[in-house]
Write an enzyme that holds these catalytic residues in place. Structure first.
Site, PDB file in Angstrom:
ATOM      1  N   LYS A  12       0.833  -1.211   0.000  1.00 48.96           N
ATOM      2  CA  LYS A  12       0.000   0.000   0.000  1.00 48.96           C
ATOM      3  C   LYS A  12       0.860   1.251   0.000  1.00 48.96           C
ATOM      4  O   LYS A  12       0.479   2.258  -0.594  1.00 48.96           O
ATOM      5  CB  LYS A  12      -0.985  -0.013   1.172  1.00 48.96           C
ATOM      6  N   LYS A  23      -4.472  -9.090  -6.751  1.00 51.08           N
ATOM      7  CA  LYS A  23      -5.698  -9.401  -6.017  1.00 51.08           C
ATOM      8  C   LYS A  23      -6.821  -8.469  -6.460  1.00 51.08           C
ATOM      9  O   LYS A  23      -6.562  -7.289  -6.738  1.00 51.08           O
ATOM     10  CB  LYS A  23      -5.410  -9.198  -4.522  1.00 51.08           C
ATOM     11  N   LYS A  80     -11.097  -3.767  -3.609  1.00 53.22           N
ATOM     12  CA  LYS A  80     -12.222  -2.859  -3.821  1.00 53.22           C
ATOM     13  C   LYS A  80     -11.791  -1.431  -4.117  1.00 53.22           C
ATOM     14  O   LYS A  80     -12.524  -0.689  -4.761  1.00 53.22           O
ATOM     15  CB  LYS A  80     -13.214  -2.910  -2.651  1.00 53.22           C
TER      16      LYS A  80
HETATM   17  N1  AQP Z   1      -9.660 -10.553  -3.705  1.00 56.99           N
HETATM   18  C1  AQP Z   1      -9.897 -11.164  -2.561  1.00 56.99           C
HETATM   19  N2  AQP Z   1      -9.960 -12.499  -2.497  1.00 56.99           N
HETATM   20  C2  AQP Z   1     -10.214 -13.128  -1.315  1.00 56.99           C
HETATM   21  N3  AQP Z   1     -10.413 -12.478  -0.165  1.00 56.99           N
HETATM   22  C3  AQP Z   1     -10.363 -11.142  -0.186  1.00 56.99           C
HETATM   23  N4  AQP Z   1     -10.517 -10.209   0.762  1.00 56.99           N
HETATM   24  C4  AQP Z   1     -10.393  -8.979   0.228  1.00 56.99           C
HETATM   25  N5  AQP Z   1     -10.138  -9.086  -1.089  1.00 56.99           N
HETATM   26  C5  AQP Z   1     -10.106 -10.410  -1.375  1.00 56.99           C
HETATM   27  C6  AQP Z   1     -10.797 -10.523   2.153  1.00 56.99           C
HETATM   28  O1  AQP Z   1     -11.894  -9.742   2.569  1.00 56.99           O
HETATM   29  C7  AQP Z   1     -11.700  -9.343   3.921  1.00 56.99           C
HETATM   30  C8  AQP Z   1     -11.828  -7.862   4.031  1.00 56.99           C
HETATM   31  O2  AQP Z   1     -10.700  -7.205   3.645  1.00 56.99           O
HETATM   32  P1  AQP Z   1     -10.566  -5.656   3.860  1.00 56.99           P
HETATM   33  O3  AQP Z   1     -11.495  -4.941   2.993  1.00 56.99           O
HETATM   34  O4  AQP Z   1     -10.712  -5.295   5.279  1.00 56.99           O
HETATM   35  O5  AQP Z   1      -9.094  -5.402   3.473  1.00 56.99           O
HETATM   36  P2  AQP Z   1      -8.330  -5.787   2.176  1.00 56.99           P
HETATM   37  O6  AQP Z   1      -7.847  -7.188   2.309  1.00 56.99           O
HETATM   38  O7  AQP Z   1      -7.289  -4.732   2.006  1.00 56.99           O
HETATM   39  O8  AQP Z   1      -9.420  -5.720   1.009  1.00 56.99           O
HETATM   40  P3  AQP Z   1      -9.358  -4.882  -0.328  1.00 56.99           P
HETATM   41  O9  AQP Z   1     -10.604  -5.160  -1.096  1.00 56.99           O
HETATM   42  O10 AQP Z   1      -8.051  -5.150  -1.020  1.00 56.99           O
HETATM   43  O11 AQP Z   1      -9.443  -3.410   0.214  1.00 56.99           O
HETATM   44  P4  AQP Z   1      -8.574  -2.187  -0.215  1.00 56.99           P
HETATM   45  O12 AQP Z   1      -8.729  -2.052  -1.704  1.00 56.99           O
HETATM   46  O13 AQP Z   1      -9.118  -1.009   0.521  1.00 56.99           O
HETATM   47  O14 AQP Z   1      -7.169  -2.508   0.187  1.00 56.99           O
HETATM   48  C9  AQP Z   1     -10.347  -9.869   4.351  1.00 56.99           C
HETATM   49  O15 AQP Z   1     -10.534 -11.067   5.058  1.00 56.99           O
HETATM   50  C10 AQP Z   1      -9.654 -10.112   3.050  1.00 56.99           C
HETATM   51  O16 AQP Z   1      -8.690 -11.128   3.149  1.00 56.99           O
END
Ligand code: AQP
Length: 333
Positions: free
Chosen positions: A114, A196, A199
């Site tokens: 990040k 990955k 969002k």
């Molecule tokens: N692509 C993914 N595949 C499987 N699991 C996923 N998770 C997120 N993306 C995937 C799981 O969802 C939970 C919530 O994650 P989060 O939103 O708190 O943080 P993150 O992992 O940083 O998710 P994002 O979507 O990638 O958010 P941003 O874009 O803001 O960084 C976790 O259990 C995660 O593993």
């Protein structure tokens, strides 16, 4: 009767919920929820480690509550709440920051990813994010944390922090285990299958969102990046795009990789992409429709997150009180 074991998990409202959020996390929350006492949170404090537009953050947070319920989390049987409504999260996070080492935080791959993507906003919150996540989990004396595999390192650090604290002060925190699903632990971007599905990822077409219309979903799958081969075969090393689509199809339909390979033997990628798209449309249709209905009933949603915060705060207060006492803070009268 034995007390049920506890689950805590959360998702930050840093963007709209994706198919990755669903398959890696929420789907498993729903499947596990019957056997555990569950605390499912919208971790808005985490979301501000990246800049958010306030009106959008507020709207997304409410929509996320509706989507949790629409995915099958019954608010009568699960504690659904918003992190900033329970101040104990921020309070314990500060304490745990004092028991988390700079070197440990520096090794977190999510921090490295990040900060390389947001070189103009490498704030201290982004760095100490895992200590807040440890607080989220440890406040509830959590047994199990269902996550996608990108969060595994953070749960491992949570265990280290809990053990370090317990070694000094006695048995204060339950040391949690993680739960990572066999299928869907890392859903990849449809456009850049090396990355990955995230969002907050702005790359157009890479994400499928839970609230997307059938039309938008079908377009995203038809445009999904594959390879120059024509065989539907699971090989995450050399066929990343197809393997990701197979994972999504398997998670959506329950079919094994062997069944999928047999069903599409001799057929082109076009047929396969259409089938994956249709399976996701059918998976998400009832979720979107239910969430749309719930979003029209703001009073109900308010009641859910209010009741959730009250319940969560009661449990969290017990742990925080114990921690403060162990640290030697004079008890508030
Ligand atoms: N692509 C993914 N595949 C499987 N699991 C996923 N998770 C997120 N993306 C995937 C799981 O969802 C939970 C919530 O994650 P989060 O939103 O708190 O943080 P993150 O992992 O940083 O998710 P994002 O979507 O990638 O958010 P941003 O874009 O803001 O960084 C976790 O259990 C995660 O593993």
């Amino acid at each position: 009767m034995d007390q049920k074991k506890r689950i805590f998990s959360g998702i930050q409202p840093s963007g709209d919920l994706t198919l990755g959020s669903y398959m890696g996390a929420i789907k498993n929350w729903v499947e596990l929820s019957g056997g555990y006492e569950c605390f499912y949170c919208i971790v808005d404090l985490h979301a501000i480690t990246a800049r958010q537009v306030p009106a959008e953050l507020r709207k997304r947070t409410l929509s996320q509550i509706a989507q949790y319920i629409a995915c099958g989390l019954d608010p009568d049987n699960n504690t659904l709440f918003i992190q900033s409504h329970v101040p104990a999260h921020a309070e314990l996070a500060w304490v745990l920051e004092c028991y988390t080492m700079f070197g440990e935080l520096s090794r977190m791959t999510q921090f490295k990813d990040k900060s390389s993507k947001n070189a103009d906003n490498i704030n201290a919150g982004l760095f100490t994010y895992p200590a807040l996540m440890a607080a989220d989990i440890l406040l509830y004396q959590t047994d199990l944390v269902p996550i996608g595999d990108d969060q595994k390192q953070h749960v491992e650090l949570t265990r280290d922090i809990a053990q370090r604290f317990n070694a000094v002060y006695g048995d204060v925190f339950k040391v949690p285990e993680h739960f990572i699903p066999k299928i869907g632990a890392r859903i990849m971007s449809l456009q850049v299958p090396e990355n990955k599905m995230s969002k907050s990822d702005a790359a157009a077409g890479g994400c499928v969102y839970l609230m997307d219309s059938p039309d938008v979903i079908m377009k995203a799958f038809k445009r999904a990046v594959t390879d120059s081969d024509t065989v539907v075969r699971y090989d995450p090393e050399s066929k990343k795009g197809i393997s990701n689509l197979m994972t999504i199809y398997s998670a959506a339909t329950g079919k094994s990789f062997a069944e999928i390979e047999n069903a599409f033997a001799g057929k082109g990628y076009g047929d396969f992409k259409t089938a994956v798209g249709e399976s996701v449309v059918e998976l998400l249709r009832p979720i979107r429709e239910r969430a749309e209905t719930l979003l029209k009933n703001k009073d109900y949603l308010t009641e859910v997150y209010k009741k959730g915060a009250d319940r969560a705060a009661r449990t969290a207060a017990g742990t925080l009180r114990k921690v403060y006492k162990k640290l030697g803070f004079v008890e508030r009268q």
